[in-house]
Motif scaffolding. Structure first.
Motif, PDB file in Angstrom:
ATOM      1  N   UNK A 248      -3.169 -56.858  47.830  1.00  0.00           N
ATOM      2  CA  UNK A 248      -2.088 -57.205  48.744  1.00  0.00           C
ATOM      3  C   UNK A 248      -1.920 -56.221  49.901  1.00  0.00           C
TER       4      UNK A 248
ATOM      5  N   UNK B  66       0.658 -59.335  52.608  1.00  0.00           N
ATOM      6  CA  UNK B  66       1.802 -59.270  51.696  1.00  0.00           C
ATOM      7  C   UNK B  66       2.333 -60.654  51.340  1.00  0.00           C
TER       8      UNK B  66
ATOM      9  N   UNK C 164       0.475 -62.721  49.702  1.00  0.00           N
ATOM     10  CA  UNK C 164      -0.191 -63.096  48.456  1.00  0.00           C
ATOM     11  C   UNK C 164       0.767 -62.926  47.287  1.00  0.00           C
ATOM     12  N   UNK C 165       0.817 -63.928  46.439  1.00  0.00           N
ATOM     13  CA  UNK C 165       1.723 -63.881  45.300  1.00  0.00           C
ATOM     14  C   UNK C 165       1.009 -64.352  44.041  1.00  0.00           C
ATOM     15  N   UNK C 166       1.664 -64.206  42.915  1.00  0.00           N
ATOM     16  CA  UNK C 166       1.086 -64.668  41.657  1.00  0.00           C
ATOM     17  C   UNK C 166       1.243 -66.188  41.593  1.00  0.00           C
TER      18      UNK C 166
ATOM     19  N   UNK D 123      -4.074 -55.150  36.159  1.00  0.00           N
ATOM     20  CA  UNK D 123      -3.839 -56.268  37.079  1.00  0.00           C
ATOM     21  C   UNK D 123      -2.713 -55.950  38.064  1.00  0.00           C
ATOM     22  N   UNK D 124      -1.706 -55.201  37.610  1.00  0.00           N
ATOM     23  CA  UNK D 124      -0.625 -54.814  38.524  1.00  0.00           C
ATOM     24  C   UNK D 124      -1.177 -53.933  39.639  1.00  0.00           C
TER      25      UNK D 124
ATOM     26  N   UNK E 224      -3.260 -55.979  41.970  1.00  0.00           N
ATOM     27  CA  UNK E 224      -2.468 -56.772  42.928  1.00  0.00           C
ATOM     28  C   UNK E 224      -2.027 -55.911  44.110  1.00  0.00           C
ATOM     29  N   UNK E 225      -1.667 -54.661  43.840  1.00  0.00           N
ATOM     30  CA  UNK E 225      -1.291 -53.765  44.948  1.00  0.00           C
ATOM     31  C   UNK E 225      -2.460 -53.599  45.916  1.00  0.00           C
TER      32      UNK E 225
ATOM     33  N   UNK F 272      -0.467 -46.307  39.291  1.00  0.00           N
ATOM     34  CA  UNK F 272       0.729 -47.131  39.464  1.00  0.00           C
ATOM     35  C   UNK F 272       1.960 -46.231  39.636  1.00  0.00           C
TER      36      UNK F 272
ATOM     37  N   UNK G 283      -3.837 -56.128  52.170  1.00  0.00           N
ATOM     38  CA  UNK G 283      -4.314 -56.902  53.316  1.00  0.00           C
ATOM     39  C   UNK G 283      -3.339 -57.984  53.739  1.00  0.00           C
TER      40      UNK G 283
ATOM     41  N   UNK H 161      -2.474 -46.597  34.997  1.00  0.00           N
ATOM     42  CA  UNK H 161      -1.115 -46.083  34.761  1.00  0.00           C
ATOM     43  C   UNK H 161      -0.759 -44.951  35.725  1.00  0.00           C
TER      44      UNK H 161
ATOM     45  N   UNK I 231       3.153 -58.482  34.984  1.00  0.00           N
ATOM     46  CA  UNK I 231       3.441 -57.763  33.734  1.00  0.00           C
ATOM     47  C   UNK I 231       4.078 -58.663  32.682  1.00  0.00           C
TER      48      UNK I 231
ATOM     49  N   UNK J 270       5.681 -59.479  42.656  1.00  0.00           N
ATOM     50  CA  UNK J 270       4.345 -59.851  42.158  1.00  0.00           C
ATOM     51  C   UNK J 270       4.043 -59.126  40.846  1.00  0.00           C
TER      52      UNK J 270
ATOM     53  N   UNK K 185       4.447 -45.935  43.008  1.00  0.00           N
ATOM     54  CA  UNK K 185       5.902 -46.086  42.977  1.00  0.00           C
ATOM     55  C   UNK K 185       6.600 -44.879  43.602  1.00  0.00           C
TER      56      UNK K 185
ATOM     57  N   UNK L 225      -2.300 -55.921  31.681  1.00  0.00           N
ATOM     58  CA  UNK L 225      -1.467 -56.160  32.867  1.00  0.00           C
ATOM     59  C   UNK L 225      -1.304 -54.916  33.732  1.00  0.00           C
ATOM     60  N   UNK L 226      -1.514 -53.728  33.155  1.00  0.00           N
ATOM     61  CA  UNK L 226      -1.400 -52.522  33.983  1.00  0.00           C
ATOM     62  C   UNK L 226      -2.474 -52.521  35.068  1.00  0.00           C
TER      63      UNK L 226
END
Lengths: 317, 60
Positions: free
Chosen positions: A119, A123, A125-127, A111-112, A115-116, A238, A121, A235, B54, B49, A242, A108-109
């Motif tokens: 997105x 905002x 877009x959602x899960x 994939x997170x 997603x950034x 990400x 392009x 990691x 996660x 999202x 932040x 998931x790291x």
């Protein structure tokens, strides 16, 4: 610290510009539907043709790989509106997934971070949901899936998710391979099947979800080429996202195929810190207008190197 | 105040937001300091999202 302008850097900058202008995969404007509709209960899932091709192609490719007996999967990103979800991007489970013949847990790291990047392009877009495969012929989510998904859907828009199940139990073909839709919620391509379901908060079971196709992109497809790099640096990148607002990403041509580019705009006009990540290594460049200067930074975690480079640039400013 | 022309993406987003406001009563967001167009309520935060991603459960 600065090693000077190099021809390599100029070529790199040109490549990045080409990438920014778009080759239809990783960058460039995409005209998505504008008018949102109030959310209703899901009655269908709409896949773009490229998303559908990605799922079938990567499922087939996975089955031929050394880990082909394991389950595999993707997170689906898209737009949720009205009575449907429009799937516009697929985020792979990743090589660092935890998987076996009877389970799959995504990285998931990566994939997170993915997603950034996608997105950047749009905002909106959602899960939307998840696709995963089953090794046998169970064309329906399992009881174990229900246990996790029934709680997870509360994180999704409308409190409802889209779930695809891949199996490889379709009939043998006897001619040209063409996709079929034997039932409204099932797609078949050769022996591979994708069966689609919806689950909302409070539902006691999944319900079959009609699947439709439309022409369109997989907005994450360019990322799939560099997914191992995304995983390797997820990691620290990400953490950087932040901490810093103006971090952007691109896929650019590298020396051995596609490379992953990170850009941080600096305070002075037309200046930026650019990082090209390829084959597990990161190269740092200071961009000033049309010029690029290579920067030497000590090896270490990527975010630490970024801050060391920024400190050095601040000292020279 | 920056009076530069909108680029294609910004123009498309603004037209979409205006149409959404006129036809579906959607809010248009405004930058509190500069009063410039700041998007629509359709936009979803990174945190929303990423929290969903996660928390994807193990699948069996």
């Amino acid at each position: 610290m600065f090693q000077g302008l190099t021809g390599h850097a100029r070529r790199l900058l040109r490549s990045m510009r080409r990438s920014l202008l778009g080759d239809g995969r990783a960058a460039g404007p995409t005209c998505l539907p504008h008018l949102p509709q109030p959310l209703k209960r899901l009655s269908r899932v709409v896949l773009t043709d490229e998303v559908d091709r990605t799922l079938f192609r990567e499922y087939a490719s996975h089955r031929m790989s050394a880990r082909g007996a394991e389950e595999i999967g993707w997170v689906l990103l898209g737009i949720r509106e009205g009575d449907h979800g429009l799937v516009l991007a697929t985020l792979p489970a990743g090589a660092q997934r935890n998987a076996g013949v009877a389970h799959v847990e995504f990285n998931s790291s990566a994939q997170a971070l993915g997603s950034r990047i996608v997105r950047q392009r749009d905002k909106r877009l959602t899960t939307l949901g998840v696709v995963h495969t089953h090794p046998g012929s169970l064309r329906h989510p399992s009881d174990g899936d229900f246990e996790g998904d029934s709680a997870w859907v509360s994180n999704l828009r409308g409190g409802e998710g889209i779930f695809g199940i891949g199996t490889a139990d379709g009939p043998e073909g006897n001619g040209v391979l063409i996709g079929r839709q034997p039932q409204a919620h099932i797609q078949a391509f050769g022996r591979l099947l994708l069966s689609w379901y919806a689950l909302a908060e409070g539902d006691r079971q999944y319900r079959p979800l009609n699947v439709e196709l439309t022409l369109g992109p997989d907005l994450a497809l360019g990322l799939h080429d560099v997914w191992r790099t995304v995983e390797a640096f997820a990691e620290p990148l990400e953490r950087l996202c932040r901490q810093q607002a103006a971090v952007t990403f691109d896929i650019v041509p590298g020396s051995q195929g596609a490379a992953f580019a990170v850009c941080m705009k600096l305070a002075e006009p037309d200046t930026a810190l650019r990082i090209i990540v390829e084959s597990g290594e990161a190269a740092f460049y200071w961009q000033r207008g049309q010029e690029m200067f290579a920067i030497d930074v000590p090896a270490g975690p990527l975010d630490r190197s970024v801050y060391l480079a920024l400190a050095e640039l601040a000292e020279k400013a | 105040m920056d009076f530069r022309p909108l680029n294609d993406t910004e123009r498309r987003q603004l037209i979409g937001a205006l149409r959404g406001n006129a036809e579906s009563n959607l809010a248009i967001l405004m930058d509190r300091r500069t009063t410039t167009f700041a998007g629509t309520t359709e936009e979803i935060t990174d945190d929303e999202v990423i929290t969903a991603i996660r928390s994807v459960p193990c699948h069996y």
